[in-house]
Design an enzyme around this catalytic site. Sequence first.
Site, PDB file in Angstrom:
ATOM      1  N   CYS A 115       0.824  -1.224   0.000  1.00 51.90           N
ATOM      2  CA  CYS A 115       0.000   0.000   0.000  1.00 51.90           C
ATOM      3  C   CYS A 115       0.854   1.269   0.000  1.00 51.90           C
ATOM      4  CB  CYS A 115      -0.914   0.027   1.218  1.00 51.90           C
ATOM      5  SG  CYS A 115      -1.905  -1.455   1.352  1.00 51.90           S
ATOM      6  N   HIS A 262      -3.747   7.066   1.147  1.00 50.96           N
ATOM      7  CA  HIS A 262      -3.959   5.744   0.544  1.00 50.96           C
ATOM      8  C   HIS A 262      -5.392   5.328   0.861  1.00 50.96           C
ATOM      9  CE1 HIS A 262      -4.080   1.561  -0.188  1.00 50.96           C
ATOM     10  NE2 HIS A 262      -3.953   1.207   1.070  1.00 50.96           N
ATOM     11  N   ASN A 292     -10.079  -0.616  -2.403  1.00 51.08           N
ATOM     12  CA  ASN A 292      -8.669  -0.394  -2.063  1.00 51.08           C
ATOM     13  C   ASN A 292      -7.821  -1.003  -3.176  1.00 51.08           C
ATOM     14  OD1 ASN A 292      -6.046  -0.730  -1.059  1.00 51.08           O
ATOM     15  ND2 ASN A 292      -6.723  -1.163   1.022  1.00 51.08           N
TER      16      ASN A 292
HETATM   17  N1  ACO Z   1     -19.684  -9.154   5.273  1.00 51.81           N
HETATM   18  C1  ACO Z   1     -20.345  -9.515   6.360  1.00 51.81           C
HETATM   19  N2  ACO Z   1     -19.753  -9.888   7.496  1.00 51.81           N
HETATM   20  C2  ACO Z   1     -18.416  -9.904   7.511  1.00 51.81           C
HETATM   21  C3  ACO Z   1     -17.639  -9.540   6.402  1.00 51.81           C
HETATM   22  C4  ACO Z   1     -18.337  -9.162   5.237  1.00 51.81           C
HETATM   23  N3  ACO Z   1     -17.699  -8.784   4.118  1.00 51.81           N
HETATM   24  N4  ACO Z   1     -16.348  -9.637   6.720  1.00 51.81           N
HETATM   25  C5  ACO Z   1     -16.284 -10.058   7.987  1.00 51.81           C
HETATM   26  N5  ACO Z   1     -17.536 -10.220   8.465  1.00 51.81           N
HETATM   27  C6  ACO Z   1     -17.953 -10.672   9.792  1.00 51.81           C
HETATM   28  C7  ACO Z   1     -16.892 -11.501  10.477  1.00 51.81           C
HETATM   29  O1  ACO Z   1     -16.971 -12.837  10.054  1.00 51.81           O
HETATM   30  C8  ACO Z   1     -17.249 -11.324  11.910  1.00 51.81           C
HETATM   31  O2  ACO Z   1     -18.318 -12.170  12.201  1.00 51.81           O
HETATM   32  P1  ACO Z   1     -18.418 -12.895  13.654  1.00 51.81           P
HETATM   33  O3  ACO Z   1     -18.495 -11.777  14.626  1.00 51.81           O
HETATM   34  O4  ACO Z   1     -19.641 -13.699  13.514  1.00 51.81           O
HETATM   35  O5  ACO Z   1     -17.151 -13.688  13.760  1.00 51.81           O
HETATM   36  C9  ACO Z   1     -17.766  -9.883  11.969  1.00 51.81           C
HETATM   37  O6  ACO Z   1     -18.124  -9.529  10.626  1.00 51.81           O
HETATM   38  C10 ACO Z   1     -16.750  -8.911  12.486  1.00 51.81           C
HETATM   39  O7  ACO Z   1     -15.516  -9.179  11.825  1.00 51.81           O
HETATM   40  P2  ACO Z   1     -14.259  -8.312  12.060  1.00 51.81           P
HETATM   41  O8  ACO Z   1     -13.152  -8.786  11.178  1.00 51.81           O
HETATM   42  O9  ACO Z   1     -14.012  -8.220  13.535  1.00 51.81           O
HETATM   43  O10 ACO Z   1     -14.811  -6.937  11.526  1.00 51.81           O
HETATM   44  P3  ACO Z   1     -14.241  -5.517  11.765  1.00 51.81           P
HETATM   45  O11 ACO Z   1     -15.222  -4.708  12.468  1.00 51.81           O
HETATM   46  O12 ACO Z   1     -12.842  -5.543  12.282  1.00 51.81           O
HETATM   47  O13 ACO Z   1     -14.177  -4.988  10.281  1.00 51.81           O
HETATM   48  C11 ACO Z   1     -12.534  -4.569   8.622  1.00 51.81           C
HETATM   49  C12 ACO Z   1     -13.342  -5.634   9.335  1.00 51.81           C
HETATM   50  C13 ACO Z   1     -13.454  -3.708   7.798  1.00 51.81           C
HETATM   51  C14 ACO Z   1     -11.551  -5.262   7.691  1.00 51.81           C
HETATM   52  C15 ACO Z   1     -11.798  -3.736   9.677  1.00 51.81           C
HETATM   53  O14 ACO Z   1     -11.087  -4.534  10.576  1.00 51.81           O
HETATM   54  C16 ACO Z   1     -10.887  -2.763   9.078  1.00 51.81           C
HETATM   55  O15 ACO Z   1     -11.297  -1.796   8.478  1.00 51.81           O
HETATM   56  N6  ACO Z   1      -9.584  -2.969   9.241  1.00 51.81           N
HETATM   57  C17 ACO Z   1      -8.597  -2.133   8.616  1.00 51.81           C
HETATM   58  C18 ACO Z   1      -7.973  -2.927   7.586  1.00 51.81           C
HETATM   59  C19 ACO Z   1      -8.003  -2.247   6.291  1.00 51.81           C
HETATM   60  O16 ACO Z   1      -8.457  -1.169   6.076  1.00 51.81           O
HETATM   61  N7  ACO Z   1      -7.433  -2.946   5.371  1.00 51.81           N
HETATM   62  C20 ACO Z   1      -7.336  -2.443   4.091  1.00 51.81           C
HETATM   63  C21 ACO Z   1      -6.239  -3.094   3.445  1.00 51.81           C
HETATM   64  S1  ACO Z   1      -4.772  -2.796   4.228  1.00 51.81           S
HETATM   65  C22 ACO Z   1      -4.353  -1.335   3.833  1.00 51.81           C
HETATM   66  O17 ACO Z   1      -4.576  -0.921   2.757  1.00 51.81           O
HETATM   67  C23 ACO Z   1      -3.748  -0.563   4.891  1.00 51.81           C
END
Ligand code: ACO
Length: 335
Positions: A115, A262, A292
Site C-alpha cells: 500500500c 492511501h 482499495n
Molecule cells: N460481510 C459480512 N460480514 C463480515 C464480512 C463481510 N464482508 N467480513 C467479515 N464479516 C464478519 C466476520 O466474520 C465477523 O463475524 P463474527 O463476529 O460472527 O465472527 C464480523 O463480521 C466482524 O468481523 P471483524 O473482522 O471483527 O470486523 P471488523 O469490524 O474488524 O471490520 C474490517 C473488518 C473492515 C476489515 C476492519 O477490521 C478494518 O477496516 N480494518 C482495517 C484494515 C483495512 O483497512 N485494510 C485495508 C487493506 S490494508 C491497507 O490498505 C492498509
Amino acid sequence: MYNSRIIGMGKYLPDNVVTNDDLAKLMDTSDEWITERTGIKERRHIVKGSDDTPATMGHKAALIALERAGLQPKDIDLILFATLSPDYYFPGSGVLVQKLLGIPACPAMDIRMQCSGFIYGISTADQFIKTGMYKNVLVIGSENHSGGLDFTTRGRGVSVIFGDGAGAAVLTREEDNTRGILSTHLYSEGEHAEELSLIGPSTQRWVPEIIAANDPDDISYYPYMNGQTVFKHAVVRFSEVINEGLQKNNWEAADIDLFVPHQANLRIAQFIQKKFRLGDDQVYNNIMRYGNTTAASIPIALTEAWEEGKVKEGDKVVLAAFGSGFTWGSALMVW
Ligand code: ACO
C-alpha cells in the site's frame, strides 16, 4: 541539488464494475455491512481473459501521464513500478511496461512495498532526480487483486475491500527548490509482516508443495489480513508520518490544500481527517468507487483530484500511506 516535480498523472480502471450487491450474490455479505465498515460501494474487477494485467494497465495509465507531461516514452530515464500483484513471479512488471512503451534500454525497477508502494516510488524518483542522475522518472502503481481473492463467505473479510486498477505519475527535474516534492518520510516494521500477507505461493510454500499436500483447508494462497490490528496500527502511523512531514516543512494542517491518503478504508481516512481537523475540501477520497487498489490507490486518487480541478499550481499537497509490511510513509509537495 534539484527538486523533483510531478508534471503529468494518468489512471486506468477496468470497465467491469462490481457492486456490493454483486458480491452479496457470491458470499454472505451485504451492501450495508461493507458500506458501514469500509465506505466502499463498488470496485473494478478485471474480466478474466481480457488484456488487462498490472503491466498493461500501468502502461495505459503511463501513456496518459506522459501525454499530460508533454513527454515521449524515449524521454523517460527510469521506470519504477509499485505492485504487490506483479504479472509474473519474475521478472518484475517494470520491464514489461518498458517493453510496451518501446523504450529500448533504461532501468526499470519494481517496488514491493504494497500500500505504501507509490510513496516509496516517488521518494525513490525524487532521490535520483535530486542528485542529477536522472531527469524524468515514471512511477506506476498497478494491481490485479481480483484474480487471487476468495469470493466465498470464507474470504469475505478481505475480498470485499480490494479492487483493480492503475495510476501513473511523471516526475521531472525542478530547479526552483520551493516547488515540487519538499520531503518524503518512509518507514517499515517487519515485526508485523504476517498480519497482512500472502505467504502461500512463495519460497516458504513452493507451489509443488501446496499441490502435493492436497489439503482442502490450506488457504495460504489467499491473502490474510488481521483487520483490527491493521486498523489500529494504521491510524497511529498515518498520524505520526503526516505530523513528521508537517513539522519538517513548518506547515500546519490548516495549510494543506489537498490531502490524498492511501484509500485503505474510508473509516481510516475519516479518522485522520478528524484528527488533523481537515475540512472536506482538503481531503480527496474515492474508495467508494474503486475499493482499495493498494499501490495504485494514491496515483488513481491524485489523478482524479487533478482532473476535477482540485489540485492547482502552488497548492500544498500531502500524500500518506500505510500497509502490509507494515510499511508507511508520507510525501509533501507544492504542486
Ligand atoms: N460481510 C459480512 N460480514 C463480515 C464480512 C463481510 N464482508 N467480513 C467479515 N464479516 C464478519 C466476520 O466474520 C465477523 O463475524 P463474527 O463476529 O460472527 O465472527 C464480523 O463480521 C466482524 O468481523 P471483524 O473482522 O471483527 O470486523 P471488523 O469490524 O474488524 O471490520 C474490517 C473488518 C473492515 C476489515 C476492519 O477490521 C478494518 O477496516 N480494518 C482495517 C484494515 C483495512 O483497512 N485494510 C485495508 C487493506 S490494508 C491497507 O490498505 C492498509
